[in-house]
Structures are given as structure tokens and as C-alpha cells.
Design a protein around this motif. Sequence first.
Motif, mmCIF file in Angstrom:
data_model
loop_
_atom_site.group_PDB
_atom_site.id
_atom_site.type_symbol
_atom_site.label_atom_id
_atom_site.label_comp_id
_atom_site.label_asym_id
_atom_site.label_seq_id
_atom_site.Cartn_x
_atom_site.Cartn_y
_atom_site.Cartn_z
ATOM 1 N N UNK A 1 0.841 -1.169 0.000
ATOM 2 C CA UNK A 1 0.000 0.000 0.000
ATOM 3 C C UNK A 1 0.888 1.234 0.000
ATOM 4 N N UNK A 2 0.542 2.185 -0.855
ATOM 5 C CA UNK A 2 1.299 3.421 -0.985
ATOM 6 C C UNK A 2 0.478 4.575 -0.415
ATOM 7 N N UNK A 3 1.153 5.562 0.122
ATOM 8 C CA UNK A 3 0.497 6.752 0.649
ATOM 9 C C UNK A 3 0.945 7.949 -0.173
ATOM 10 N N UNK A 4 0.004 8.802 -0.545
ATOM 11 C CA UNK A 4 0.320 10.000 -1.310
ATOM 12 C C UNK A 4 -0.239 11.215 -0.582
ATOM 13 N N UNK A 5 0.277 12.380 -0.942
ATOM 14 C CA UNK A 5 -0.156 13.629 -0.331
ATOM 15 C C UNK A 5 -0.903 14.448 -1.381
ATOM 16 N N UNK A 6 -2.007 15.064 -0.987
ATOM 17 C CA UNK A 6 -2.775 15.918 -1.884
ATOM 18 C C UNK A 6 -2.144 17.307 -1.869
ATOM 19 N N UNK A 7 -1.839 17.839 -3.062
ATOM 20 C CA UNK A 7 -1.216 19.162 -3.163
ATOM 21 C C UNK A 7 -2.263 20.247 -2.928
ATOM 22 N N UNK A 8 -1.836 21.501 -2.766
ATOM 23 C CA UNK A 8 -2.792 22.599 -2.606
ATOM 24 C C UNK A 8 -3.746 22.734 -3.801
ATOM 25 N N UNK A 9 -3.338 22.216 -4.960
ATOM 26 C CA UNK A 9 -4.205 22.243 -6.149
ATOM 27 C C UNK A 9 -5.028 20.956 -6.269
ATOM 28 N N UNK B 1 0.789 9.460 -8.649
ATOM 29 C CA UNK B 1 0.639 8.012 -8.531
ATOM 30 C C UNK B 1 2.039 7.437 -8.375
ATOM 31 N N UNK B 2 2.292 6.728 -7.285
ATOM 32 C CA UNK B 2 3.640 6.197 -7.040
ATOM 33 C C UNK B 2 4.122 5.297 -8.191
ATOM 34 N N UNK B 3 5.429 5.334 -8.435
ATOM 35 C CA UNK B 3 6.031 4.582 -9.541
ATOM 36 C C UNK B 3 5.681 3.096 -9.475
ATOM 37 N N UNK B 4 5.701 2.522 -8.304
ATOM 38 C CA UNK B 4 5.400 1.098 -8.150
ATOM 39 C C UNK B 4 3.986 0.782 -8.665
ATOM 40 N N UNK B 5 3.044 1.651 -8.356
ATOM 41 C CA UNK B 5 1.658 1.463 -8.795
ATOM 42 C C UNK B 5 1.543 1.696 -10.294
ATOM 43 N N UNK B 6 2.189 2.764 -10.808
ATOM 44 C CA UNK B 6 2.159 3.048 -12.251
ATOM 45 C C UNK B 6 2.691 1.881 -13.051
ATOM 46 N N UNK B 7 3.796 1.315 -12.604
ATOM 47 C CA UNK B 7 4.398 0.193 -13.326
ATOM 48 C C UNK B 7 3.521 -1.055 -13.267
#
Length: 68
Positions: free
Chosen positions: A1-9, A14-20
Amino acid sequence: METVKISPKFQVVIPAKVRKSLNLKAGQRVRMIPIDGKIEVVPVPEAKSLRGFAKGIDTSIEREEDRF
């Protein structure tokens, strides 16, 4: 499981591992589907990749005489 941060916009990376693992490419469209307080990200297939998906389907149905 990957965690990402939402930018002000309100953008996310999408993390590289998930994209691949999903073979996602830059510019590809995805659908964001809210489900029970979660977000499901679903890749949208390109139209040309759907070509021929119904090949061999039986289209011989009886029609009324006044229909084409």
C-alpha cells in the motif's frame, strides 16, 4: 500500500510502483470513483484497444418485418 499527499491544487502523484504494476502512461485517462468513503482509480482503455472485442458475436436475431 502506498500513501500520497494531496497538493494545494488537489493533485496527487501516482507512485512509480503502482504506475508500473498497472502499466499507466503519462496522459492516460483514469476514472476516479468514490465508493463508501474511498476513491477507486480505474484506467480508461483507449478506444482503439477495444477494436474487435465483439468479434464472433452472434448477430443473427429475428426481427419484425417492419424493422431493418
